[in-house]
Design an enzyme around this catalytic site. Structure first.
Site, mmCIF file in Angstrom:
data_model
loop_
_atom_site.group_PDB
_atom_site.id
_atom_site.type_symbol
_atom_site.label_atom_id
_atom_site.label_comp_id
_atom_site.label_asym_id
_atom_site.label_seq_id
_atom_site.Cartn_x
_atom_site.Cartn_y
_atom_site.Cartn_z
ATOM 1 N N HIS A 273 0.826 -1.218 0.000
ATOM 2 C CA HIS A 273 0.000 0.000 0.000
ATOM 3 C C HIS A 273 0.860 1.268 0.000
ATOM 4 O O HIS A 273 0.490 2.274 0.615
ATOM 5 C CB HIS A 273 -0.936 0.009 1.208
ATOM 6 C CG HIS A 273 -2.058 -0.981 1.117
ATOM 7 N ND1 HIS A 273 -3.222 -0.746 0.425
ATOM 8 C CD2 HIS A 273 -2.165 -2.239 1.621
ATOM 9 C CE1 HIS A 273 -4.009 -1.807 0.514
ATOM 10 N NE2 HIS A 273 -3.389 -2.734 1.230
ATOM 11 N N ASP A 332 -0.651 -4.824 6.045
ATOM 12 C CA ASP A 332 -1.664 -5.731 5.486
ATOM 13 C C ASP A 332 -1.466 -5.932 3.983
ATOM 14 O O ASP A 332 -0.805 -5.138 3.318
ATOM 15 C CB ASP A 332 -3.067 -5.186 5.749
ATOM 16 C CG ASP A 332 -3.289 -3.840 5.080
ATOM 17 O OD1 ASP A 332 -2.417 -2.963 5.218
ATOM 18 O OD2 ASP A 332 -4.323 -3.653 4.410
ATOM 19 N N GLU A 333 -2.059 -6.991 3.479
ATOM 20 C CA GLU A 333 -2.155 -7.271 2.047
ATOM 21 C C GLU A 333 -0.810 -7.104 1.333
ATOM 22 O O GLU A 333 -0.704 -6.413 0.321
ATOM 23 C CB GLU A 333 -3.227 -6.374 1.416
ATOM 24 C CG GLU A 333 -4.622 -6.626 1.989
ATOM 25 C CD GLU A 333 -5.697 -5.743 1.374
ATOM 26 O OE1 GLU A 333 -6.830 -6.224 1.220
ATOM 27 O OE2 GLU A 333 -5.408 -4.558 1.069
ATOM 28 N N VAL A 334 0.211 -7.758 1.865
ATOM 29 C CA VAL A 334 1.552 -7.671 1.276
ATOM 30 C C VAL A 334 1.711 -8.773 0.228
ATOM 31 O O VAL A 334 1.869 -9.949 0.553
ATOM 32 C CB VAL A 334 2.636 -7.791 2.364
ATOM 33 C CG1 VAL A 334 4.020 -7.769 1.735
ATOM 34 C CG2 VAL A 334 2.495 -6.652 3.378
#
Length: 539
Positions: A273, A332-334
């Site tokens: 992100h 998050d969401e790596v």
């Protein structure tokens, strides 16, 4: 045209008794009788008792603090304006009149952090032949007094027939404190830019519902709208030259929020992100066409992160832009595909004996934690970090749950503190989630051990910005966020839908009167307009 022509004439034929009847029904909804098990406000106080007397506020009514405080003085001015919105008639009334409310605060310390005491007592005594009527607010800190002022403001109603401001249910005695210390709202200003006016409205509205943490998800892959003096090219990643926050803007938001009892926790979501960082500093990203997660193989990546964190926190002196102890690092969401495509990163992994990209992910998390801790901040990460690494994390870490409520029980059982924002019922951008679902989400669900319950420090609702900008932010947040606010403030046994519904209607109307464009309560899509004509208290 005929309908419009006849409307004023027809209105004149409506009897005054009909309006009186409507007013009585509204009062009955918003000001329950003494026998009621609820107080007429959102959120419900911890304990209270109400009598049967109605009193009025005198034309010279005032709050009388026992000590000087700029924060309290400003709050009193705000609430006088919020309470007295109509021109009042004279003091000619048969009702007992309240001349003032005294305010006493035990401590002059105005530090605002997780352990700040927000408790208060509020008493409005009945008028008798032996004693004049009196009212008082007592709090340990100025922030408890702010919560009491909000409660008092919700008790006052304007009587259009008499032209008087009234309080029903006197004598009134309230002893109140929050169930959870952390009661937040996430605001995403990366997917759509929110101007300062919108930020101020959000902060104002949070204080009305006694929420106390603005989680500012200030940057993300799409844009980097904030100024850094240390790394001035970062905001090259803004959508435009006009959609930016200056350093002074950031400081002003933090102070504006503090004056209303709201802490500002900033988030720099990393290593994923973070694609917008690469616009100004492409060297910290894996490749021009594959920008995230951030590049762990380049020392400049962590040099920039440390410089940015130092600027935001003030370094070891702690006098930076964001004074909040908590520092959200995302995590998050790596998706590590860009790392695997980069020869530089793959060679670096071999040189450092990393065999998997998950190890690199852990390395990045630990480096970011170390930098935040170096500057005296407590790192906060999204749930995936715990799901990946569990008890390997430093015990000072705080885990922010969003994927699965059940993970909270695992986190506190492992000895970590936890914040709850489970996306199935506390994400405001999920428009089909009803206020009832927000209300039913008890943070302690599945956690029965009292010591583990204490590790769950609270929760927050999340206003992600993909489809939200200044045109629709108020009505997407409110009134559903108020249902979660009550869950976080009020005792665990305050759960009745019917009793909440009448108060939530009234709170929505209160927000509208205060300039917060809260959506109708009864609509299938959270931010849709009213389906047709109707009163505020019934839509």
């Amino acid at each position: 045209m005929a309908k419009l022509f006849l409307l004023p004439f027809l209105c004149c034929l409506v009897s005054a008794s009909l309006f009186d009847s409507l007013e009585e029904r509204i009062l009955e909804k918003t000001m329950p009788k003494a026998a009621s098990t609820q107080a007429p406000m959102v959120p419900q106080p911890k304990s209270f008792s109400m009598g049967q007397q109605t009193i009025s506020l005198s034309s010279g009514f005032k709050f009388m603090p026992s000590s000087q405080s700029n924060t309290l003085t400003a709050a009193i001015a705000r609430y006088m304006a919020l309470i007295f919105t109509h021109s009042s008639a004279s003091d000619l009334t048969d009702l007992p009149q309240l001349e003032s409310v005294s305010i006493s605060i035990n401590s002059s310390d105005e530090t605002l952090q997780l352990d700040t005491d927000e408790s208060y007592t509020l008493n409005v005594e009945a008028s008798t032949r032996e004693a004049a009527m009196g009212a008082s607010i007592s709090a340990k800190t100025v922030y408890g007094a702010l919560r009491a002022l909000e409660t008092f403001s919700q008790l006052v109603l304007y009587n259009f027939s008499s032209g008087q401001y009234e309080i029903h249910g006197v004598p009134l005695n309230i002893m109140d404190e929050p169930r959870f210390q952390y009661r937040g709202l996430l605001l995403d200003t990366s997917r759509h830019f929110e101007p300062l006016s919108a930020l101020r409205r959000v902060v104002d509205s949070m204080s009305y519902a006694k929420l106390n943490v603005l989680h500012w998800h200030i940057v993300d892959s799409q844009s980097f709208p904030m100024q850094s003096q240390s790394y001035p090219k970062l905001w090259n990643g803004a959508y435009s030259a006009q959609e930016r926050y200056s350093t002074q803007d950031l400081k002003d938001v933090v102070e504006y929020a503090r004056m209303r009892g709201v802490r500002v926790m900033v988030e720099f979501d990393m290593p994923g992100h973070a694609g917008s960082w690469c616009v100004g500093y492409p060297q910290i990203c894996p490749a021009p066409d594959c920008t995230q997660p951030l590049n762990p193989a380049n020392n400049y990546t962590f040099e920039l992160i440390e410089g940015l964190f130092k600027e935001m926190t003030g370094g070891s002196k702690g006098m930076g832009i964001f004074t909040e102890d908590f520092f959200h690092l995302g995590g998050d969401e790596v998706n590590t595909a860009c790392w695997q495509k980069s020869p530089e990163i793959m060679n670096w992994m071999k040189q450092n004996n990393f065999t998997t990209t998950d190890e690199v992910y852990m390395y990045f998390v630990e480096k970011a934690h170390g930098i935040a801790s170096k500057f005296g901040r407590t790192p906060v990460n999204w749930e995936e970090v715990f799901n990946h690494f569990g008890s390997k994390l430093d015990k000072s870490s705080i885990i922010h749950v969003w994927l699965n409520h059940a993970t909270a029980a695992k986190i506190v059982a492992a000895g970590y503190r936890c914040i709850l924002s489970n996306s199935d019922v506390w994400y405001l951008d999920h428009l089909t989630i009803t206020w009832q679902q927000f209300y039913d989400n008890d943070p302690h669900m599945g956690i029965t051990d009292p010591k583990q319950q204490q590790l769950l420090i609270g929760g927050e609702v999340c206003m992600w910005g993909e489809t939200v900008d200044p045109s629709d932010i108020d009505q997407t947040i409110w009134p559903r966020a108020a249902a979660a606010a009550e869950r976080l403030w009020s005792p665990a046994n305050v759960t009745d839908h019917d009793m909440m519904e009448s108060r939530l209607h009234a709170f929505r109307c209160l927000l509208d009167r205060r300039g917060i464009a809260a959506a109708p309560l009864d609509n299938k899509s959270a931010r849709s307009a009213p389906p047709g004509p109707g009163g505020c208290y019934v839509q």
